[in-house]
Every structure is written in structure tokens, then in C-alpha cells.
Write an enzyme that holds these catalytic residues in place. Structure first.
Site, mmCIF file in Angstrom:
data_model
loop_
_atom_site.group_PDB
_atom_site.id
_atom_site.type_symbol
_atom_site.label_atom_id
_atom_site.label_comp_id
_atom_site.label_asym_id
_atom_site.label_seq_id
_atom_site.Cartn_x
_atom_site.Cartn_y
_atom_site.Cartn_z
ATOM 1 N N LYS A 99 1.330 141.670 51.625
ATOM 2 C CA LYS A 99 0.090 141.142 52.183
ATOM 3 C C LYS A 99 -0.249 141.855 53.481
ATOM 4 C CE LYS A 99 1.719 137.212 49.825
ATOM 5 N NZ LYS A 99 0.746 137.152 48.744
ATOM 6 N N ASP B 131 8.721 130.582 55.505
ATOM 7 C CA ASP B 131 8.161 131.618 54.632
ATOM 8 C C ASP B 131 6.889 132.118 55.302
ATOM 9 O OD1 ASP B 131 6.758 133.077 52.766
ATOM 10 O OD2 ASP B 131 6.874 131.586 51.174
ATOM 11 N N TRP C 127 2.828 126.927 47.566
ATOM 12 C CA TRP C 127 4.052 127.685 47.843
ATOM 13 C C TRP C 127 5.171 126.772 48.304
ATOM 14 C CZ3 TRP C 127 4.334 131.637 45.092
ATOM 15 C CH2 TRP C 127 3.188 132.362 44.792
#
Ligand code: PMP
Length: 360
Positions: free
Chosen positions: A196, A172, A102
Site C-alpha cells: 500500500k 497491523d 481486518w
């Protein structure tokens, strides 16, 4: 009704109580004669839902009035572009810490807009750790320092907030937000896709310090301009209304469970159960160094990858689903967000012990 223990990395399991409440209100939301998804985003009912969700998020995370809370769309991937577009200001560089898949995506997107300095990387050791803060070569002229709070694929998580001086820290937190208390005041901005730990896919949360807004690069799409969205209560355009409603139910559930400190306790216990098994076994292995292991996403391998398929098949037969690791790394991954009860991790650990005994 049969509910699996669902270990998906996202979209991920939601608390059953939340789904039950949503089901009870599905056709007729509190006497309105319609579903929340059929309602104008400007209706009194929906505005109330959105305001309550923001107030509960602020309460749970103790977000001060110095920060705007935005409910946007486009996922964390859109934020990989929106962050430089909004936060570069008159600067031409941003610092990035490369901790995995990511981080790399964030870096490659940022490069469209600025010089993205990789100030530290754990790529040489296959992203098995967070590069120690002492090794970061920060640029004092960078607009911000960008980190991935939890690498969902690699299973590497920051367990404290790195000190980066006066340069704003941007994180993030897609796969860690709401799993534990966090000192928001240490960040310039935090963002997270909801799917999530917060709610369904379609909602993206951005928490951004007020003084960093209002300097978006010319040409920034209005829907991604933090200031425009903040000035319009995140309703510059139609927001993801149903996703906000479900996230609101999750936030209410979290408060009823005792908030983030209570969640952290359970999450620690769940992670410990699983890592203790991995560390005590010669059959399973965690690829991540102990200090930096994620509490939310636990990747692991079997000592013989030829048994992976049997493992997944038998696990599913025991009601333990979506344990396949990300396609880029293989192996297994157990994602154990807030909605995964301790009993689910206990059942997984029991199954894993049994599988090891039988050698698949
Ligand atoms: N960042 C992290 C840490 C993620 O886990 C994900 C999704 N798995 C993303 C970014 C991308 O999110 P989205 O697909 O919502 O754009």
C-alpha cells in the site's frame, strides 16, 4: 507515457521517481550486468540493498535498537497467525479490538491458537468508529492487545496510540505505516504488508521488541519465527529480493521528500480536501465519524447507488482509476497513500463536483 491517478487500496500506486530509477537499473544494476531480481540474496550488492533499506526504515520511523526489523513474506494475513504464534508465550489469551473487516480476520485467525477476547467492538454501528478507549474491557493477563491501526476497507484510523498499560500493544499498520510519524516505543510489535504505502506486494515488514522474541510456540514454522528470522537478518530463507529493493527506493524517496512529518502534512491536506467535499455535499456521504476518519482510505457513497457505475466509468475517462469500493461494502473508496500527489486529489475533487452538478 500516460500515468493515471490511481486510487487503488493495494497493490497501490508507487512514486513515478521510484519506477523511473528501477527502470534505469532494470537490466544492469550498477555495473553488475544483471537485474536485482537475478542476483543472489547473499551477494554483496543485495546485502547492501537490504541493509540500506533497514537502516532507512529505522531512521524514518526512529526505531531504537530495542526492536528488530524483519523483512518477511506471507502478507499481513500470515501475521494474523504469526503474532499469536510468537507472542503468546505462556499466556493463553489475547485482547482484540474489533474495528472492521481486518480486525475480524485477525480475530478468527488468532482463535486457532488462543482465546481471542473481543474487548471492544464498533460492529453495532457498522464499524463507523474506533470504540472509545474508556469502553475497552482489557484482560490484564492477556499476552498482548491487538488493534488494526487503519481499517483499509472501512476507512477508520487510530489518530493516537491507545494506552493499554503494561500489556504489549500490537498493531497491523498495513495501510498507515510511513504515512505519518509514529512512536514505535509505544508498541510491542507493528506489522504491515508493503503493497500500500511501502512497495510492491510480497514484502511484509515486522517491527518487534527484542524482549518479546524467542518464545515462539512449539511447531511455529521457522520462516515465521521472529527470533529465527532476526538471528538470520531476515534471510533464513530467500527473501522477496526485488520487493525489498523497490521498498528501499521508496524509503530513499521518502527521505528526500523530508521524511514522515513532511508526508503527514501533505496527507492531511489531501484528506481534508476530500472530506470537506463529502461533508459539504448532499450528493456524497462519508460513513465514518469525523474523529476516526482514515487519512489513507476514504470510502464514500453516492446518494443514488444507481449512478455508481456511471461515476466509475467517467472517473476512469478522466484518468482517475480504481475508485470502486471493496466488494463487501460497495460504494467508492479513494486510497490516497504517500504516492498520490495533492494534484491527484484535486483532480478527483474537481471531477466529483462536476459529476454532482451534472447529477451524473
Ligand atoms: N490488514 C490490513 C489492514 C489490510 O489492508 C490487508 C490487505 N488489504 C491485510 C491485512 C491483508 O494483507 P495481505 O493480503 O497482504 O495478507
Amino acid at each position: 507515457m500516460k500515468r493515471a491517478f490511481n486510487f487503488s487500496a493495494g497493490p497501490a500506486a508507487l512514486p513515478l521517481e521510484v519506477l523511473e530509477e528501477a527502470a534505469a537499473e532494470l537490466f544492469d544494476y550498477r555495473g553488475t550486468g544483471m537485474s536485482v531480481m537475478e542476483m543472489s540474496h547473499r551477494s554483496d550488492e543485495f546485502v547492501e540493498i537490504a541493509q540500506r533499506a533497514e537502516a532507512d526504515l529505522r531512521e524514518l520511523l526512529d526505531v531504537s535498537d530495542d526492536y528488530a526489523v524483519l523483512f518477511l513474506q506471507g502478507g499481513a494475513t500470515a501475521q494474523f497467525a504469526a503474532v499469536p504464534l510468537n507472542l503468546l508465550g505462556d499466556k493463553s489469551a489475547a485482547d482484540h479490538v474489533n474495528t472492521g473487516a481486518w480486525a475480524k480476520k485477525a480475530i478468527s485467525e488468532a482463535k486457532h491458537y488462543c482465546r481471542a477476547n473481543v474487548v471492544a467492538s464498533s460492529e453495532a454501528t457498522k464499524f463507523d468508529r474506533i470504540p472509545p478507549r474508556a469502553e475497552w474491557k482489557l484482560d490484564p493477563n492477556a499476552a498482548y492487545v491487538h488493534i488494526i491501526g487503519n481499517e483499509t476497507i472501512g476507512g477508520v484510523e487510530y489518530h493516537d496510540v491507545p494506552d493499554v498499560g503494561n500489556v504489549p500493544l500490537v498493531s497491523d499498520m498495513s495501510s498507515t505505516l510511513l504515512s505519518r510519524p509514529v512512536d514505535v516505543s509505544r508498541f510491542g510489535a507493528i506489522y504491515a504488508g508493503a503493497q500500500k504505502n511501502i512497495g510492491p506486494a510480497g514484502l511484509t515488514i515486522v517491527i518487534v521488541r527484542e524482549d518479546l522474541m524467542g518464545r515462539a510456540m512449539a511447531g511455529t514454522p521457522s520462516v515465521f519465527d521472529y527470533k529465527i528470522q532476526a538471528d538470520n537478518d531476515s534471510m533464513y530463507n530467500t527473501p522477496p529480493t526485488y520487493a525489498i529493493y523497490i521498498a528501499g527506493l521508496v524509503l530513499k524517496w521518502l527521505k528526500a521528500k523530508g521524511g514522515l512529518a513532511a508526508m503527514e502534512k501533505v496527507n492531511l491536506a489531501k484528506a481534508k480536501l476530500l472530506y470537506d467535499l463529502l461533508d459539504s455535499s448532499g450528493f456524497y456521504r462519508s460513513p465514518v465519524t469525523r474523529d476516526d476518519r482514515s487519512r489513507m482510505n476514504v470510502p464514500f457513497t453516492l446518494n443514488d447507488s444507481g449512478r455508481d457505475e456511471a461515476f466509475l466509468k467517467q472517473a476512469a475517462q478522466h484518468g482517475l482509476t480504481q475508485l470502486k469500493g471493496h466488494r463487501s461494502v460497495g460504494g467508492m473508496r479513494a486510497s490516497i497513500y504517500n504516492a498520490m500527489p495533492l494534484a491527484g486529489v484535486q483532480a478527483l475533487v474537481e471531477f466529483m463536483r462536476d459529476f454532482e452538478r451534472r447529477q451524473g
